[in-house]
Design an enzyme around this catalytic site. Structure first.
Site, PDB file in Angstrom:
ATOM      1  N   ASP A 197       0.837  -1.208   0.000  1.00  0.00           N
ATOM      2  CA  ASP A 197       0.000   0.000   0.000  1.00  0.00           C
ATOM      3  C   ASP A 197       0.872   1.258   0.000  1.00  0.00           C
ATOM      4  O   ASP A 197       1.359   1.681   1.036  1.00  0.00           O
ATOM      5  CB  ASP A 197      -0.914  -0.014   1.228  1.00  0.00           C
ATOM      6  CG  ASP A 197      -1.874   1.175   1.266  1.00  0.00           C
ATOM      7  OD1 ASP A 197      -1.959   1.905   0.244  1.00  0.00           O
ATOM      8  OD2 ASP A 197      -2.540   1.366   2.303  1.00  0.00           O
ATOM      9  N   LYS A 254       1.524   7.946   0.563  1.00  0.00           N
ATOM     10  CA  LYS A 254       1.927   7.946   1.960  1.00  0.00           C
ATOM     11  C   LYS A 254       3.302   8.590   2.108  1.00  0.00           C
ATOM     12  O   LYS A 254       4.093   8.574   1.162  1.00  0.00           O
ATOM     13  CB  LYS A 254       2.032   6.499   2.472  1.00  0.00           C
ATOM     14  CG  LYS A 254       0.716   5.792   2.676  1.00  0.00           C
ATOM     15  CD  LYS A 254       0.948   4.387   3.221  1.00  0.00           C
ATOM     16  CE  LYS A 254      -0.356   3.667   3.460  1.00  0.00           C
ATOM     17  NZ  LYS A 254      -1.216   4.270   4.470  1.00  0.00           N
ATOM     18  N   ASP A 300       0.111  -5.007   4.636  1.00  0.00           N
ATOM     19  CA  ASP A 300      -1.283  -4.617   4.429  1.00  0.00           C
ATOM     20  C   ASP A 300      -2.155  -5.768   3.907  1.00  0.00           C
ATOM     21  O   ASP A 300      -3.338  -5.585   3.637  1.00  0.00           O
ATOM     22  CB  ASP A 300      -1.338  -3.414   3.472  1.00  0.00           C
ATOM     23  CG  ASP A 300      -2.484  -2.469   3.809  1.00  0.00           C
ATOM     24  OD1 ASP A 300      -2.995  -2.545   4.941  1.00  0.00           O
ATOM     25  OD2 ASP A 300      -2.845  -1.654   2.936  1.00  0.00           O
ATOM     26  N   ARG A 309     -11.091  -0.549   2.135  1.00  0.00           N
ATOM     27  CA  ARG A 309     -12.555  -0.622   2.133  1.00  0.00           C
ATOM     28  C   ARG A 309     -13.099  -0.779   0.710  1.00  0.00           C
ATOM     29  O   ARG A 309     -14.147  -1.388   0.505  1.00  0.00           O
ATOM     30  CB  ARG A 309     -13.125   0.620   2.836  1.00  0.00           C
ATOM     31  CG  ARG A 309     -12.764   1.908   2.180  1.00  0.00           C
ATOM     32  CD  ARG A 309     -12.937   3.120   3.100  1.00  0.00           C
ATOM     33  NE  ARG A 309     -11.817   3.283   4.029  1.00  0.00           N
ATOM     34  CZ  ARG A 309     -11.721   4.265   4.916  1.00  0.00           C
ATOM     35  NH1 ARG A 309     -12.676   5.166   5.034  1.00  0.00           N
ATOM     36  NH2 ARG A 309     -10.666   4.346   5.710  1.00  0.00           N
TER      37      ARG A 309
HETATM   38  N1  BES Z   1      -3.250   0.267   5.196  1.00  0.00           N
HETATM   39  C1  BES Z   1      -3.647   1.517   5.704  1.00  0.00           C
HETATM   40  C2  BES Z   1      -3.927   1.516   7.201  1.00  0.00           C
HETATM   41  C3  BES Z   1      -2.765   1.272   8.115  1.00  0.00           C
HETATM   42  C4  BES Z   1      -2.144   2.326   8.733  1.00  0.00           C
HETATM   43  C5  BES Z   1      -2.328   0.003   8.382  1.00  0.00           C
HETATM   44  C6  BES Z   1      -1.115   2.104   9.602  1.00  0.00           C
HETATM   45  C7  BES Z   1      -1.288  -0.217   9.252  1.00  0.00           C
HETATM   46  C8  BES Z   1      -0.685   0.834   9.865  1.00  0.00           C
HETATM   47  C9  BES Z   1      -4.933   2.001   5.018  1.00  0.00           C
HETATM   48  O1  BES Z   1      -5.078   1.578   3.704  1.00  0.00           O
HETATM   49  C10 BES Z   1      -4.888   3.482   5.014  1.00  0.00           C
HETATM   50  O2  BES Z   1      -3.973   4.017   4.454  1.00  0.00           O
HETATM   51  N2  BES Z   1      -5.849   4.121   5.660  1.00  0.00           N
HETATM   52  C11 BES Z   1      -5.871   5.516   5.765  1.00  0.00           C
HETATM   53  C12 BES Z   1      -7.304   5.973   5.648  1.00  0.00           C
HETATM   54  C13 BES Z   1      -7.447   7.465   5.519  1.00  0.00           C
HETATM   55  C14 BES Z   1      -6.950   7.922   4.181  1.00  0.00           C
HETATM   56  C15 BES Z   1      -8.903   7.823   5.700  1.00  0.00           C
HETATM   57  C16 BES Z   1      -5.279   5.928   7.099  1.00  0.00           C
HETATM   58  O3  BES Z   1      -5.549   5.254   8.084  1.00  0.00           O
HETATM   59  O4  BES Z   1      -4.529   6.898   7.142  1.00  0.00           O
HETATM   60 ZN    ZN Z   2      -4.124  -0.216   3.205  1.00  0.00          ZN
HETATM   61 ZN    ZN Z   3      -4.114   2.853   2.312  1.00  0.00          ZN
END
Ligand code: BES
Ligand code: ZN
Ligand code: ZN
Length: 478
Positions: free
Chosen positions: A252, A259, A270, A333
């Site tokens: 991811d 990111k 992920d 999601r």
């Molecule tokens: N895979 C990430 C979530 C994650 C964060 C997993 C830290 C493990 C450690 C997910 O796909 C993600 O990036 N979520 C975002 C959502 C946001 C954009 C609403 C997040 O949590 O920042």
């Molecule tokens: Zn993710």
């Molecule tokens: Zn993500």
């Protein structure tokens, strides 16, 4: 690692080290040979303490270890799982190749025996498979010794922990070595070896079906996506049909909503939810519960190639609901809702998903608890009961309809993110919109799928969280 059960006097056990539990508050040491160790102050029974006696008189074992077990009143299978894990990790660095644990009255119980074996197998796991030198040495043999016949429990524990290590090994693989089709290939191989039905939906098939939400995420990557479907059917078909769903994002980057580079390497984990589902299915195939279980792992790589989703893009999910992709990093999601709709079309009666879904769950619960969300309290009670017996920490999070207001957009049926607050809840609420009335539990494992620091009983890295809960859920389904 070889796991064995013996019902012989423990003085006769041949092993490099023989563990005997030493409780902190025991008025009289459980075994007289702790007397001197205790008197010297070397052994107080503190949890994870492990004083050793070399060449103990009257024992076939080379060493006797007084395994600190803490207070007797707080001793549980979960504690013993950690004790054997810590003992394996501590002793294997000292050249010990075989360890035996004695479970005598009143601890000669199946649940303790299984947990002891699980701890040893889990503690033995290392993340260094891609190192060419300096690898940690494996423990060769773990022997459980007891006057009671605990052989079935020992086998059960080995099956479970081996499945959990299978999950951890998948999670440990980097994105380049485990793209979606490789994850699918590993799942197919595991299924074939264990007699599970396996179907892999490829990109064309998913396009035919109309999985626009999942395919949207996949667009940014040169690696094709897949939907992995495994099926376990018991000898006597069951009314209930349990579905395990796991997020399988093999890497991811965040996509165009990229990111920060700091720590991004960890996003190889992920797919931990998907890997947990696959591990659980391995054990389910071997342990044969009475309930039908289907596993669905949607798997993609979230990259920012030239065809990637842009913020503001609108995709149509399999259910027909449209989604405005406000943030391409909220991709989990997007792939899960197409899996959930697919599961509903299969006619499953209960669904549980595991997903490294949000950073917000880490803010809320740290690295201690899995966040558990549901549309059905009875279903959640089953999952939490399994988690408790398996020593996996899970915490019930809210999901009331008041959160619906957080997911509004004028441009499509739903946006893929809520506002600034309650991010783990809005993510869960988004999933819930696809569940219809089907009882469902969502487990956000973003904070618990990966250990940032080595623990005495577990290597740093993938934990395999949810595997034991899923297995227990299927085994005790009613
Ligand atoms: N895979 C990430 C979530 C994650 C964060 C997993 C830290 C493990 C450690 C997910 O796909 C993600 O990036 N979520 C975002 C959502 C946001 C954009 C609403 C997040 O949590 O920042
Ligand atoms: Zn993710
Ligand atoms: Zn993500």
């Amino acid at each position: 690692m070889n796991v064995e059960f013996r019902s012989i006097p423990f003085t006769a056990v041949e092993a490099d080290a023989l563990l005997l539990l030493h409780f902190e508050d025991a008025e009289t040491p459980a075994h007289e040979w702790f007397g001197e160790l205790a008197a010297s102050g070397e052994s107080k029974g503190k949890l994870f303490d492990l004083p050793l006696l070399h060449r103990p008189a009257g024992f076939a074992a080379k060493r006797l270890a007084a395994a600190g077990a803490g207070p007797a009143k707080s001793f549980t299978p979960a504690v013993l799982r950690k004790i054997t894990g810590a003992a394996v990790r501590a002793l294997k660095t000292k050249g010990v190749r075989s360890i035996a644990l004695c479970l005598d009255h009143p601890y000669a119980e199946a649940a303790l025996a299984a947990a002891a074996v699980e701890g040893a197998v889990l503690g033995n796991y290392e993340v260094d498979i891609h190192k060419s030198e300096g690898k940690a040495t494996d423990l060769a043999t773990f022997i459980l010794v007891s006057p009671a016949d605990l052989a079935p429990a020992v086998a059960h524990g080995e099956t479970i922990a081996t499945a959990q290590n299978f999950t951890r090994a998948l999670v440990n693989e980097p994105g380049n070595l485990l793209p979606p089709l490789e994850l699918a290939a590993r799942a197919a191989k595991m299924a074939a070896a264990n007699g599970l039905d396996c179907e892999i939906l490829d990109e064309d098939r998913m396009r035919q079906l109309g999985m626009g939400s999942l395919l949207g995420v996949a667009m940014g990557s040169a690696q094709p996506p897949a939907m992995i479907i495994l099926r376990y059917v018991p000898a006597e078909p069951s009314q209930d049909h349990l579905c395990l769903i796991g997020k399988g994002v093999t890497f991811d980057t965040g996509g165009v909503s990229i990111k920060p580079s700091d720590g991004m390497e960890k996003m190889k984990y992920d797919m931990a939810g998907g890997a947990a589902v696959l591990g659980a299915m391995q054990a389910i195939a071997q342990l044969k519960p009475n309930v039908t279980v289907t596993a669905i792992v949607p798997t993609v790589e979230n990259m920012c190639g030239g065809k990637a989703l842009r913020p503001g893009d609108i995709v149509t999910s399999l259910s027909g609901k449209t989604i405005e992709v406000l943030n391409t990093d909220a991709e989990g999601r997007l792939i899960l809702v197409d899996a959930i709709e697919y599961a509903r079309r299969l006619g499953v009666t209960h669904m549980v998903d595991a997903a490294t879904l949000t950073g917000a769950i880490v803010v809320a619960l740290g690295h201690v608890h899995v966040g558990a969300f549901t549309n059905n309290d009875d279903m959640l009670a089953k999952v939490l009961a399994s988690a408790r017996t398996q020593g996996e920490n899970m915490w019930h999070m809210p999901l009331d309809d008041d959160y619906k207001d957080y997911l509004k957009t004028p441009f499509a049926d739903l946006p893929n993110i809520g506002g600034r607050w309650g991010g783990a809840i809005t993510a869960a609420y988004f999933l819930k919109e696809w569940t219809g009335g089907t009882p469902w539990v969502h487990l956000d494992i973003a904070g618990t799928a990966w250990l940032e620091e080595t623990k005495p009983f577990l290597a740093k890295g993938p934990t395999g969280v949810c595997v034991r809960t899923f297995i227990d859920l299927a085994m005790n389904w009613r």
